[in-house]
Scaffold this motif. Structure first.
Motif, mmCIF file in Angstrom:
data_model
loop_
_atom_site.group_PDB
_atom_site.id
_atom_site.type_symbol
_atom_site.label_atom_id
_atom_site.label_comp_id
_atom_site.label_asym_id
_atom_site.label_seq_id
_atom_site.Cartn_x
_atom_site.Cartn_y
_atom_site.Cartn_z
ATOM 1 N N SER A 1 -1.459 -13.060 -3.576
ATOM 2 C CA SER A 1 -1.449 -11.940 -2.653
ATOM 3 C C SER A 1 -0.221 -11.090 -2.917
ATOM 4 O O SER A 1 0.854 -11.597 -3.161
ATOM 5 C CB SER A 1 -1.400 -12.475 -1.226
ATOM 6 O OG SER A 1 -0.956 -11.476 -0.364
ATOM 7 N N ASP A 2 -0.395 -9.774 -2.878
ATOM 8 C CA ASP A 2 0.776 -8.917 -2.983
ATOM 9 C C ASP A 2 1.033 -8.251 -1.635
ATOM 10 O O ASP A 2 1.705 -7.256 -1.534
ATOM 11 C CB ASP A 2 0.592 -7.880 -4.080
ATOM 12 C CG ASP A 2 -0.603 -6.977 -3.803
ATOM 13 O OD1 ASP A 2 -0.863 -6.084 -4.599
ATOM 14 O OD2 ASP A 2 -1.263 -7.176 -2.752
ATOM 15 N N GLY A 3 0.450 -8.831 -0.582
ATOM 16 C CA GLY A 3 0.687 -8.325 0.765
ATOM 17 C C GLY A 3 -0.126 -7.087 1.098
ATOM 18 O O GLY A 3 0.006 -6.535 2.166
ATOM 19 N N ASN A 4 -0.978 -6.664 0.189
ATOM 20 C CA ASN A 4 -1.789 -5.495 0.468
ATOM 21 C C ASN A 4 -3.123 -5.889 1.062
ATOM 22 O O ASN A 4 -3.692 -6.906 0.712
ATOM 23 C CB ASN A 4 -2.053 -4.732 -0.822
ATOM 24 C CG ASN A 4 -1.328 -3.420 -0.824
ATOM 25 O OD1 ASN A 4 -0.990 -2.897 0.224
ATOM 26 N ND2 ASN A 4 -1.082 -2.903 -2.006
ATOM 27 N N LEU A 5 -3.614 -5.048 1.921
ATOM 28 C CA LEU A 5 -4.890 -5.325 2.548
ATOM 29 C C LEU A 5 -6.022 -5.145 1.540
ATOM 30 O O LEU A 5 -6.162 -4.105 0.948
ATOM 31 C CB LEU A 5 -5.070 -4.356 3.703
ATOM 32 C CG LEU A 5 -6.301 -4.515 4.561
ATOM 33 C CD1 LEU A 5 -6.208 -5.764 5.385
ATOM 34 C CD2 LEU A 5 -6.424 -3.306 5.466
ATOM 35 N N GLY A 6 -6.788 -6.187 1.371
ATOM 36 C CA GLY A 6 -7.945 -6.071 0.498
ATOM 37 C C GLY A 6 -9.043 -5.332 1.224
ATOM 38 O O GLY A 6 -9.272 -5.557 2.393
ATOM 39 N N GLU A 7 -9.705 -4.441 0.541
ATOM 40 C CA GLU A 7 -10.850 -3.774 1.155
ATOM 41 C C GLU A 7 -12.076 -4.632 0.901
ATOM 42 O O GLU A 7 -12.300 -5.076 -0.225
ATOM 43 C CB GLU A 7 -11.065 -2.394 0.535
ATOM 44 C CG GLU A 7 -10.164 -1.315 1.098
ATOM 45 C CD GLU A 7 -10.627 -0.774 2.450
ATOM 46 O OE1 GLU A 7 -11.692 -1.200 2.941
ATOM 47 O OE2 GLU A 7 -9.901 0.065 3.003
ATOM 48 N N ILE A 8 -12.851 -4.879 1.915
ATOM 49 C CA ILE A 8 -14.077 -5.638 1.733
ATOM 50 C C ILE A 8 -15.238 -4.691 1.955
ATOM 51 O O ILE A 8 -15.288 -3.978 2.956
ATOM 52 C CB ILE A 8 -14.167 -6.787 2.744
ATOM 53 C CG1 ILE A 8 -12.952 -7.687 2.572
ATOM 54 C CG2 ILE A 8 -15.455 -7.567 2.564
ATOM 55 C CD1 ILE A 8 -12.843 -8.740 3.630
ATOM 56 N N LEU A 9 -16.158 -4.703 1.020
ATOM 57 C CA LEU A 9 -17.317 -3.839 1.172
ATOM 58 C C LEU A 9 -18.277 -4.427 2.193
ATOM 59 O O LEU A 9 -18.449 -5.638 2.264
ATOM 60 C CB LEU A 9 -18.057 -3.727 -0.150
ATOM 61 C CG LEU A 9 -17.742 -2.568 -1.077
ATOM 62 C CD1 LEU A 9 -18.770 -2.529 -2.179
ATOM 63 C CD2 LEU A 9 -17.708 -1.244 -0.347
#
Ligand code: ZN
Ligand code: ZN
Ligand code: FE
Length: 753
Positions: A100-108
């Motif tokens: 994780s780089d602390g960024n919010l993953g976008e989920i489709l």
């Protein structure tokens, strides 16, 4: 000059919705075409690539990445960093990195079947002919099969299904539509159907199972079918007896059912469909769209949506639905596979036990749905989409709210619950959870909030909740033992409307709903607030009246009318004398005079109920908003400007208006005229207060603004008077949008203070 000297190497990071949409193959083909070497891979929150080659080719790549991206992708940001060239040859797609780089993953969200997949499914020559789990990089389940991020097959529900040689070849071919499509399969290697009628009856597999399910529906049976986000109950919408049995077994006597049609052409036989409605029906989100029914007799029996000029319509979105609808050749009721207000079933064993007694048979599949996701409901109002239930096809797409927010988990409302987490300038709202008075819904909220934050890789140290101390969501929040921020209900509605419109201004908020806990401890609901994202004050509100018997008055609109009559000290009109026995009337009179079990409210929802009851339009709220709907549907064809006197003064006094209603009722004025005069009085009220408050933006929110006439006429008249009205589009005006407002208010307050 040697090749190496003119070569440049860049590290490029692309963020946005770029996973699971064919972005890596797109980059691969682009790099090949431009003769660039390097690699690309998914990382949390986006994807990264390194490319090496000529300067011009690099520039072209950077230009074409956002402009030519595959359809479902949304490129939000591209960040480049220069590197030393390494002389790498060729271009590769690399394995994802887990870290994780602390960024919010976008989920489709889950996407409806694409035209290419449908063509294959109905081509007898194709190896996926009639395969009910056909999908590709452009379509198919996403949110409902993802266990964790980044999006790779080994972290989805399909991990247990090893790809066969043919599927693997497609998966590995950069020029194939199934290249790195994580949820693909075929009849050789993928999930299968099974049909179960009773515990003793033999299980029928595959095509046999589907055939039996079709027979059962055509015989008038109720069939539970496991789709993308959970189970539906299907029944023949043209068979009165089938629909009647479904209503009885589901104990749902009045609330409209949605109908699935095989094609747009069949929909057009039953309903009016505008261009905008057409594009929503056929969109990748494939929601239920509320459409106006044609007046001539129709195939769909009236009991599907009793006394309702609209029909909730959707098109097949899962391959299985396409197969089913073709085989039955008629529209089908498709309603949530649940008991009462419980969450929809999405697990085979649980469905079999919970829906036994409702369904005559179960058509299931053997992959695990990760979380229940209901169908979304939308309508077109004031020439724009307005989401009424935000779930499948929409959740969990993040909403960009345009202002920086501190990390917060917002727990939403107790009715139509959704929850939300913030991440910088974005809010990610959950799918529809449901009404929390139900123990199973409450349990879902509890475990989904944990899972959601984990899935998105965000930490939310602070909890935002409704300021109602008795709300289940409030209690669920306290149990987590984290710092809590209480948010006033109607302020949250306005903040949701601001965020929905990407606006960060001071507005006049018109918030009309059934009820919400007020800052003074009373029940609010007919509110005008001067509001920003973080602060508000109550500018004006309806004069309060008692709720005779508390919640009883919510279920029984004549009680709301009776309370107003008591307040006016008027003679009780015939319509109420018919409704209550003399004894009841004297009991209610005593309750009123002594103030026993009569909380006062400024609720606009109850004022609508009272007027509808006086006009003999409704006696019960069998589902939320039923009576207000009847009042709206009673509007005449000719929509003049005639109006009752609008409430005025401080607080806004409705007594003159109700006297005028009573005069009309006594004179046997047609209910349609009562409805029109009342609606216009409410629009005029908005205009009057807007003029007084002198703010240019007027935000319209709260459940009452699901009323199309009220919303459209208010918007038109506000504009004509020089105001800028804003209303909801991506999130519901009802309590389903509340979590967004709470998240913004709490997330923003933490930064400003
Ligand atoms: Zn497809
Ligand atoms: Zn296969
Ligand atoms: Fe509300």
């Amino acid at each position: 000059m040697s090749r190496l000297k003119t070569s440049e190497r860049f590290h490029i990071r692309v963020s946005g919705i770029v996973q699971g949409v064919g972005f890596r193959p797109f980059v691969y083909c682009l790099a090949k075409e431009l003769n660039l070497s390097g690699w690309v891979r998914n990382v949390l929150g986006g994807l990264e690539l390194e490319v090496e080659g000529g300067k011009l080719a690099q520039e072209r790549l950077l230009h074409r990445l956002p402009t030519e991206a595959p359809a479902p992708a949304v490129v939000e940001d591209i960040h480049t960093r220069r590197l030393e060239p390494t002389g790498e040859v060729g271009f590769q797609i690399r394995e994802s990195v887990d870290g994780s780089d602390g960024n919010l993953g976008e989920i489709l969200p889950d996407l409806a079947s694409c035209p290419s997949c449908l063509r294959e499914m109905f081509d007898p020559e194709n190896r996926r002919y009639q395969y009910p789990f056909t999908n590709c990089i452009h379509c198919g389940p996403r949110y409902t099969v993802i266990a964790s991020l980044p999006y790779d097959r080994c972290r989805t529900s399909l991990r247990d299904f090893g790809l066969c040689a043919q599927c693997l070849a497609e998966y590995e071919d950069p020029l194939n539509r199934r290249f790195h499509a994580q949820a693909i399969s075929c009849s050789q290697c993928g999930p299968q159907l099974e049909w179960k009628e009773t515990e003793e009856a033999p299980v029928l597999e595959g095509e046999l199972g589907l055939t039996r399910a079709v027979e059962a529906i055509l015989e008038g049976g109720i069939v539970a079918i496991k789709g993308i986000g959970g189970f539906h109950l299907f029944a023949d919408a043209t068979n009165l007896e089938a629909v009647r049995i479904l209503r009885i077994r589901k104990r749902r006597m009045a609330k409209p059912f949605a109908v699935m049609f095989d094609s747009l052409r069949s929909v057009l036989e039953e309903c009016e469909v505008s261009e905008q409605e057409d594009s929503l029906l056929t969109s990748r989100s494939a929601p239920i769209v509320l459409l106006r029914r044609k007046r001539q007799s129709s195939k769909v029996v009236p009991l599907v949506a009793p006394e309702n000029p609209y029909l909730g319509v959707m098109l097949p979105y899962a391959p299985l639905h396409h197969l089913l609808l073709r085989l039955v050749g008629r529209p089908l009721v498709a309603t949530s596979g649940n008991r009462g207000e419980e969450p929809i079933c999405f697990d085979n064993a649980i469905a079999e036990s919970r829906l036994r007694g409702i369904a005559d048979g179960f058509l299931m599949h053997n992959y695990r749905i990760q979380r229940a996701v209901d169908d979304s409901v939308v309508c077109v109002v004031a020439e724009r989409e307005m989401v009424l239930r935000r779930s499948r096809g929409y959740a969990p797409l993040s909403l960009d709210v345009g202002v920086e927010l501190a990390p917060v988990l917002a727990l939403g409302s107790d009715l139509k619950n959704t929850f939300a987490v913030t991440n910088r300038k974005k809010v990610v709202m959950s799918q529809h959870i449901g009404d929390l008075s139900n123990a199973l819904s409450l349990e879902t909220l509890d475990c989904q909030t944990e899972a959601f934050s984990r899935l998105l890789g965000v930490e939310t140290p602070v909890i935002a909740h409704d300021c109602h101390p008795g709300y289940f969501s409030t209690r669920a929040g306290s149990a987590k033992g984290q710092p809590m921020i209480a948010v006033q209900h109607h302020h949250a509605h306005i903040a949701a409307c601001l965020a929905d419109n990407g606006l960060n201004e001071e507005v006049l908020g018109v918030v009309w709903d059934g009820s919400g806990f007020g800052s003074d401890g009373t029940v609010w609901g007919g509110e005008f607030l001067i509001s920003t994202m973080t602060r508000f004050h109550r500018w004006a509100h309806l004069r309060s009246f008692p709720l005779l018997g508390g919640d009883q008055a919510v279920l029984r609109p004549p009680l709301a009318a009776l309370a107003l009559i008591f307040e006016l000290d008027q003679e009780i009109p015939r319509v109420l004398l018919d409704e209550f026995s003399e004894r009841d009337l004297s009991n209610y009179r005593i309750m009123y005079e002594k103030g026993i079990h009569c909380p006062r409210t400024s609720s606009m929802g109850r004022l609508f109920d009272a007027v509808a009851a006086l006009a003999s339009l409704s006696k019960r709220n069998r589902f939320e908003g039923e009576t207000a709907m009847h009042l709206e549907f009673a509007l005449p064809d000719e929509l003049s400007n005639e109006s009752y006197s609008s409430p005025s003064g401080a607080p806004l006094d409705w007594r003159v208006l109700i006297r005028e209603v009573l005069d009309d009722v006594r004179n046997e004025t047609d209910p349609s005229i009562v409805s029109l005069r009342f609606h216009n009085a409410m629009v005029n009220l908005i205009l009057n207060i807007a003029a007084e408050a002198g703010r240019s933006y007027v935000a319209l929110s709260g459940g009452c603004f699901q009323n199309r006439f009220l919303l459209e006429r208010s918007v038109t008249k506000l504009r004509a008077a020089g105001f800028k009205p804003i209303w909801h589009q991506r999130v519901p005006p009802n309590d389903g949008g509340l979590s967004l407002g709470q998240a913004c208010i709490a997330g923003r307050s933490l930064i400003e203070n």
